[in-house]
Write a protein that holds these residues in place. Structure first.
Motif, PDB file in Angstrom:
ATOM      1  N   GLN A  36       1.166  -1.011   0.301  1.00 19.72           N
ATOM      2  CA  GLN A  36       0.189  -0.060  -0.096  1.00 19.72           C
ATOM      3  C   GLN A  36       1.114   1.109   0.000  1.00 19.72           C
ATOM      4  O   GLN A  36       0.422   2.409  -0.498  1.00 19.72           O
ATOM      5  CB  GLN A  36      -0.805  -0.030   1.255  1.00 19.72           C
ATOM      6  CG  GLN A  36      -2.370  -1.485   1.093  1.00 19.72           C
ATOM      7  CD  GLN A  36      -2.491  -1.364   2.475  1.00 19.72           C
ATOM      8  OE1 GLN A  36      -2.585  -0.714   3.027  1.00 19.72           O
ATOM      9  NE2 GLN A  36      -3.315  -2.097   2.540  1.00 19.72           N
ATOM     10  N   TYR A  37       1.948   1.148   0.703  1.00 17.87           N
ATOM     11  CA  TYR A  37       3.185   2.558   0.461  1.00 17.87           C
ATOM     12  C   TYR A  37       3.741   2.137   0.531  1.00 17.87           C
ATOM     13  O   TYR A  37       4.407   2.957  -0.486  1.00 17.87           O
ATOM     14  CB  TYR A  37       3.393   2.420   2.002  1.00 17.87           C
ATOM     15  CG  TYR A  37       2.713   3.077   2.808  1.00 17.87           C
ATOM     16  CD1 TYR A  37       1.522   4.118   3.977  1.00 17.87           C
ATOM     17  CD2 TYR A  37       1.851   1.502   4.198  1.00 17.87           C
ATOM     18  CE1 TYR A  37       0.670   3.938   4.135  1.00 17.87           C
ATOM     19  CE2 TYR A  37       0.648   2.105   4.713  1.00 17.87           C
ATOM     20  CZ  TYR A  37       0.743   3.015   4.973  1.00 17.87           C
ATOM     21  OH  TYR A  37      -0.571   3.560   5.506  1.00 17.87           O
ATOM     22  N   LEU A  38       4.883   0.979  -0.348  1.00 16.50           N
ATOM     23  CA  LEU A  38       5.362   0.763  -1.563  1.00 16.50           C
ATOM     24  C   LEU A  38       4.832  -0.571  -2.395  1.00 16.50           C
ATOM     25  O   LEU A  38       5.543  -0.912  -2.627  1.00 16.50           O
ATOM     26  CB  LEU A  38       6.931   0.629  -0.968  1.00 16.50           C
ATOM     27  CG  LEU A  38       7.761   0.899   0.167  1.00 16.50           C
ATOM     28  CD1 LEU A  38       8.572  -0.173   0.430  1.00 16.50           C
ATOM     29  CD2 LEU A  38       7.943   2.216  -0.755  1.00 16.50           C
ATOM     30  N   PRO A  39       4.348   0.211  -3.882  1.00 12.56           N
ATOM     31  CA  PRO A  39       3.400  -0.458  -4.467  1.00 12.56           C
ATOM     32  C   PRO A  39       4.216  -1.020  -6.020  1.00 12.56           C
ATOM     33  O   PRO A  39       5.605  -1.302  -5.673  1.00 12.56           O
ATOM     34  CB  PRO A  39       3.448   0.682  -5.212  1.00 12.56           C
ATOM     35  CG  PRO A  39       3.739   1.977  -5.147  1.00 12.56           C
ATOM     36  CD  PRO A  39       4.140   1.809  -3.439  1.00 12.56           C
ATOM     37  N   PRO A  40       3.973  -2.184  -6.080  1.00 10.34           N
ATOM     38  CA  PRO A  40       5.267  -3.202  -6.883  1.00 10.34           C
ATOM     39  C   PRO A  40       5.573  -2.183  -7.698  1.00 10.34           C
ATOM     40  O   PRO A  40       6.947  -3.082  -8.047  1.00 10.34           O
ATOM     41  CB  PRO A  40       3.785  -4.183  -7.886  1.00 10.34           C
ATOM     42  CG  PRO A  40       2.908  -4.554  -6.795  1.00 10.34           C
ATOM     43  CD  PRO A  40       2.648  -2.592  -5.970  1.00 10.34           C
ATOM     44  N   LEU A  41       5.071  -1.351  -8.903  1.00  9.70           N
ATOM     45  CA  LEU A  41       6.702  -0.385  -9.576  1.00  9.70           C
ATOM     46  C   LEU A  41       7.622  -0.180  -8.344  1.00  9.70           C
ATOM     47  O   LEU A  41       8.425   0.031  -9.489  1.00  9.70           O
ATOM     48  CB  LEU A  41       5.835   0.703  -9.862  1.00  9.70           C
ATOM     49  CG  LEU A  41       6.014   2.035 -10.677  1.00  9.70           C
ATOM     50  CD1 LEU A  41       6.176   1.284 -11.737  1.00  9.70           C
ATOM     51  CD2 LEU A  41       6.111   3.543 -10.361  1.00  9.70           C
ATOM     52  N   ILE A  42       7.825   0.026  -7.445  1.00  9.52           N
ATOM     53  CA  ILE A  42       8.984   0.399  -7.088  1.00  9.52           C
ATOM     54  C   ILE A  42      10.261  -0.910  -6.585  1.00  9.52           C
ATOM     55  O   ILE A  42      10.912  -0.798  -7.644  1.00  9.52           O
ATOM     56  CB  ILE A  42       9.058   0.673  -5.462  1.00  9.52           C
ATOM     57  CG1 ILE A  42       7.982   2.126  -5.444  1.00  9.52           C
ATOM     58  CG2 ILE A  42      10.904   1.285  -5.063  1.00  9.52           C
ATOM     59  CD1 ILE A  42       8.053   3.364  -6.315  1.00  9.52           C
ATOM     60  N   ALA A 340      -4.539  11.907  -8.115  1.00 14.63           N
ATOM     61  CA  ALA A 340      -4.013  12.626  -9.342  1.00 14.63           C
ATOM     62  C   ALA A 340      -2.592  12.769 -10.201  1.00 14.63           C
ATOM     63  O   ALA A 340      -2.481  12.380 -11.200  1.00 14.63           O
ATOM     64  CB  ALA A 340      -5.537  12.926  -9.716  1.00 14.63           C
ATOM     65  N   ASN A 341      -2.619  14.114  -9.762  1.00  9.77           N
ATOM     66  CA  ASN A 341      -0.754  14.473 -10.129  1.00  9.77           C
ATOM     67  C   ASN A 341       0.417  13.232  -9.179  1.00  9.77           C
ATOM     68  O   ASN A 341       1.148  12.917 -10.255  1.00  9.77           O
ATOM     69  CB  ASN A 341      -1.208  15.847  -9.160  1.00  9.77           C
ATOM     70  CG  ASN A 341      -1.489  16.661 -10.027  1.00  9.77           C
ATOM     71  OD1 ASN A 341      -1.429  17.803  -9.617  1.00  9.77           O
ATOM     72  ND2 ASN A 341      -1.129  16.582 -11.357  1.00  9.77           N
ATOM     73  N   ILE A 342       0.537  13.314  -7.796  1.00 11.97           N
ATOM     74  CA  ILE A 342       1.528  12.523  -7.536  1.00 11.97           C
ATOM     75  C   ILE A 342       1.289  11.215  -7.232  1.00 11.97           C
ATOM     76  O   ILE A 342       3.026  10.845  -7.792  1.00 11.97           O
ATOM     77  CB  ILE A 342       1.211  13.352  -5.979  1.00 11.97           C
ATOM     78  CG1 ILE A 342       1.701  14.535  -5.502  1.00 11.97           C
ATOM     79  CG2 ILE A 342       2.871  12.340  -4.857  1.00 11.97           C
ATOM     80  CD1 ILE A 342       2.780  15.632  -6.465  1.00 11.97           C
ATOM     81  N   GLY A 343       0.572  10.059  -7.378  1.00  9.32           N
ATOM     82  CA  GLY A 343       0.181   9.089  -7.526  1.00  9.32           C
ATOM     83  C   GLY A 343      -0.201   8.619  -8.940  1.00  9.32           C
ATOM     84  O   GLY A 343       0.374   7.232  -9.015  1.00  9.32           O
ATOM     85  N   GLY A 344      -0.967   9.737  -9.893  1.00  7.60           N
ATOM     86  CA  GLY A 344      -1.275   8.873 -10.721  1.00  7.60           C
ATOM     87  C   GLY A 344      -2.984   7.179 -10.633  1.00  7.60           C
ATOM     88  O   GLY A 344      -3.061   8.031  -9.883  1.00  7.60           O
ATOM     89  N   ALA A 345      -2.908   7.574 -12.242  1.00  7.89           N
ATOM     90  CA  ALA A 345      -3.512   6.223 -11.870  1.00  7.89           C
ATOM     91  C   ALA A 345      -3.506   5.777 -11.113  1.00  7.89           C
ATOM     92  O   ALA A 345      -4.798   4.682 -10.865  1.00  7.89           O
ATOM     93  CB  ALA A 345      -4.432   5.876 -13.357  1.00  7.89           C
ATOM     94  N   ALA A 346      -2.745   4.597 -10.563  1.00 13.53           N
ATOM     95  CA  ALA A 346      -2.727   4.540  -9.586  1.00 13.53           C
ATOM     96  C   ALA A 346      -2.899   4.644  -8.492  1.00 13.53           C
ATOM     97  O   ALA A 346      -3.982   3.306  -7.253  1.00 13.53           O
ATOM     98  CB  ALA A 346      -0.904   3.189  -9.606  1.00 13.53           C
ATOM     99  N   SER A 347      -2.727   5.271  -8.221  1.00  8.93           N
ATOM    100  CA  SER A 347      -3.098   6.318  -6.797  1.00  8.93           C
ATOM    101  C   SER A 347      -4.369   7.069  -6.562  1.00  8.93           C
ATOM    102  O   SER A 347      -4.713   6.568  -5.414  1.00  8.93           O
ATOM    103  CB  SER A 347      -1.805   7.457  -5.906  1.00  8.93           C
ATOM    104  OG  SER A 347      -0.626   6.573  -5.462  1.00  8.93           O
ATOM    105  N   ALA A 348      -5.019   7.821  -6.915  1.00  7.44           N
ATOM    106  CA  ALA A 348      -5.770   8.339  -7.389  1.00  7.44           C
ATOM    107  C   ALA A 348      -7.332   7.152  -7.132  1.00  7.44           C
ATOM    108  O   ALA A 348      -8.139   7.443  -5.921  1.00  7.44           O
ATOM    109  CB  ALA A 348      -6.374   8.295  -8.623  1.00  7.44           C
ATOM    110  N   PRO A 349      -7.273   6.217  -7.787  1.00  5.22           N
ATOM    111  CA  PRO A 349      -8.620   5.242  -7.227  1.00  5.22           C
ATOM    112  C   PRO A 349      -8.677   4.926  -5.049  1.00  5.22           C
ATOM    113  O   PRO A 349      -9.379   4.693  -4.792  1.00  5.22           O
ATOM    114  CB  PRO A 349      -8.151   3.937  -7.952  1.00  5.22           C
ATOM    115  CG  PRO A 349      -7.816   4.613  -8.980  1.00  5.22           C
ATOM    116  CD  PRO A 349      -6.764   5.777  -8.455  1.00  5.22           C
ATOM    117  N   VAL A 350      -6.506   4.491  -5.399  1.00  8.48           N
ATOM    118  CA  VAL A 350      -6.951   4.102  -3.484  1.00  8.48           C
ATOM    119  C   VAL A 350      -7.258   5.031  -2.784  1.00  8.48           C
ATOM    120  O   VAL A 350      -8.289   5.124  -1.711  1.00  8.48           O
ATOM    121  CB  VAL A 350      -5.372   3.793  -3.731  1.00  8.48           C
ATOM    122  CG1 VAL A 350      -5.235   3.563  -1.876  1.00  8.48           C
ATOM    123  CG2 VAL A 350      -4.575   2.507  -3.849  1.00  8.48           C
ATOM    124  N   VAL A 351      -6.856   6.644  -2.854  1.00  8.97           N
ATOM    125  CA  VAL A 351      -7.011   7.434  -1.996  1.00  8.97           C
ATOM    126  C   VAL A 351      -8.731   8.011  -2.091  1.00  8.97           C
ATOM    127  O   VAL A 351      -9.171   8.224  -1.335  1.00  8.97           O
ATOM    128  CB  VAL A 351      -6.791   9.347  -2.453  1.00  8.97           C
ATOM    129  CG1 VAL A 351      -7.237  10.329  -1.735  1.00  8.97           C
ATOM    130  CG2 VAL A 351      -5.300   8.563  -2.530  1.00  8.97           C
TER     131      VAL A 351
END
Length: 389
Positions: A36-42, A340-351
């Motif tokens: 949740q804090y370090l997504p697979p992308l990292i 939507a800015n800082i996390g993009g399409a991966a993080s905006a739905p989480v928030v």
């Protein structure tokens, strides 16, 4: 082991795609909160960094060059096809304006953050700030595109990824925790009492089930992405070069972005599967970026870069607050706009799911608008940072 490093084209591609698949499988099968804090992308970025710096994968290969020439523009076209500005405006309304205030905060905050810490960074640190601006305005696809536009090195990209992941750990809890201050925030911004109900009603009317992707859809999408890439390549070689600001690579990315945005307004934008295919290409390209990074160059400058990025993110936050105040927007929409800015399409739905579950589809659309403006705005940000540097 005589078979190391893995140098064959199929071996490199199998390794990079295997890394991408493994970390998504690990996230799904374990359910660890770490992701949740370090997504697979990292991890998809860091694993190839380690493998290439320990000799398992090569740090340079013709495969990497071909991935840059083909995979990068194709993924941008596929992601931009999914942009639906009209739907996002109908649901989130002024929230899109708050996101654009946040974008302005990223653009202004980058040169300020760089100016504060540039004494501890190398002369090309502006490129790392420009690359990170791509991620913070749009998403990982924009990060990759801007790195190509400004000819960023593997070390510059590495700094951007480390800064991105570190600040994300700080910023995501702030966005999630902001829900507790909804009452105070509504008083601060003067938001209308029925705004939330109107957004939820608009979301319910706007979004419906999409049909399942078919084989022919995949063929359509491949044809569109490849044709657009080919046309952009042809046109980029005909346009004037103005170094250091505009070269063939920069023109190519700007043309790809413009073509993708234009196609999103046509019926081609309704073909299912473009976002999923585009994101698969993004993760594969991020693995490629990691494989070309030099670890020791990143480690030397990581701390001052993160310090500059921390200053930068709070300037972005201040602009989001200003936008919410001027446009009279609720805390839920403001948090989604920042994500939507800082996390993009991966993080905006989480928030969005934490604040208002009904706004998840609209949050994805808002993030995709970031993809649309990301290349243009981040390239301008990089040029501002270059002036400061």
């Amino acid at each position: 082991m005589d078979w190391l490093p893995i140098t064959s084209a199929v071996g490199i591609l199998a390794s990079l795609s295997g890394i991408c698949a493994f970390f998504f499988w690990l996230e799904k099968s374990t359910g660890w909160k770490l992701f949740q804090y370090l997504p697979p992308l990292i991890f998809i970025y860091l694993a190839p960094v380690i493998l290439s710096n320990t000799g398992v994968l090569p740090t340079s290969s013709p495969v990497y060059t071909e991935m840059k020439n083909l995979l990068l523009p194709m993924m941008l076209i596929l992601l931009l096809l999914n942009v639906n500005i009209g739907a996002a405006l109908r649901v989130l309304g002024k929230g899109v304006g708050v996101m654009l205030f946040g974008t302005l905060g990223v653009m202004i905050g980058a040169p300020i953050g760089l100016w504060v810490v540039k004494g501890w960074l190398g002369p090309d640190a502006w490129k790392a700030f420009g690359v990170l601006a791509g991620s913070w305005i749009g998403g990982t696809g924009n990060m990759a595109a801007v790195s190509e536009m400004i000819d960023a090195s593997g070390a510059d990209i590495g700094l951007a990824v480390i800064g991105d992941s570190t600040i994300y750990i700080v910023w995501l809890p702030i966005l999630l925790g902001s829900k507790k201050f909804a009452g105070w925030f509504a008083t601060y911004t003067g938001v209308a009492d029925d705004r939330i109900e109107r957004m939820e009603a608009a979301a319910a009317a706007e979004f419906s089930e999409t049909r399942a992707i078919k084989t022919v859809d995949v063929l359509y999408l491949l044809c569109i992405a490849l044709t657009a890439t080919w046309l952009a390549d042809l046109a980029a070689n005909l346009l004037p070069v103005r170094k250091p600001y505009l070269d063939v690579g920069t023109w190519r990315m700007l043309l790809i972005t413009s073509i993708g945005i234009g196609l999103s307004f046509t019926k081609l934008g309704k073909i299912p599967g473009s976002h999923e295919m585009g994101m698969a290409f993004v993760y594969l390209y991020v693995a490629r970026m990691g494989a070309t990074a030099a670890l020791e160059q990143v480690a030397d400058q990581a701390f001052p870069f993160i310090a500059g990025a921390l200053i930068w993110i709070f300037i972005h936050g201040a602009f989001c607050l200003l936008g919410a105040k001027l446009l009279k927007v609720d805390v839920h929409t403001a948090a989604i706009a920042s994500a939507a800015n800082i996390g993009g399409a991966a993080s905006a739905p989480v928030v969005a799911s934490h604040h208002k579950e009904s706004l998840v589809p609209a949050s994805i659309l808002m993030a995709l608008i970031g993809y649309a403006v990301g290349n243009f705005a981040a390239y301008a940000t990089a040029l501002l940072c270059r002036m400061v540097s």
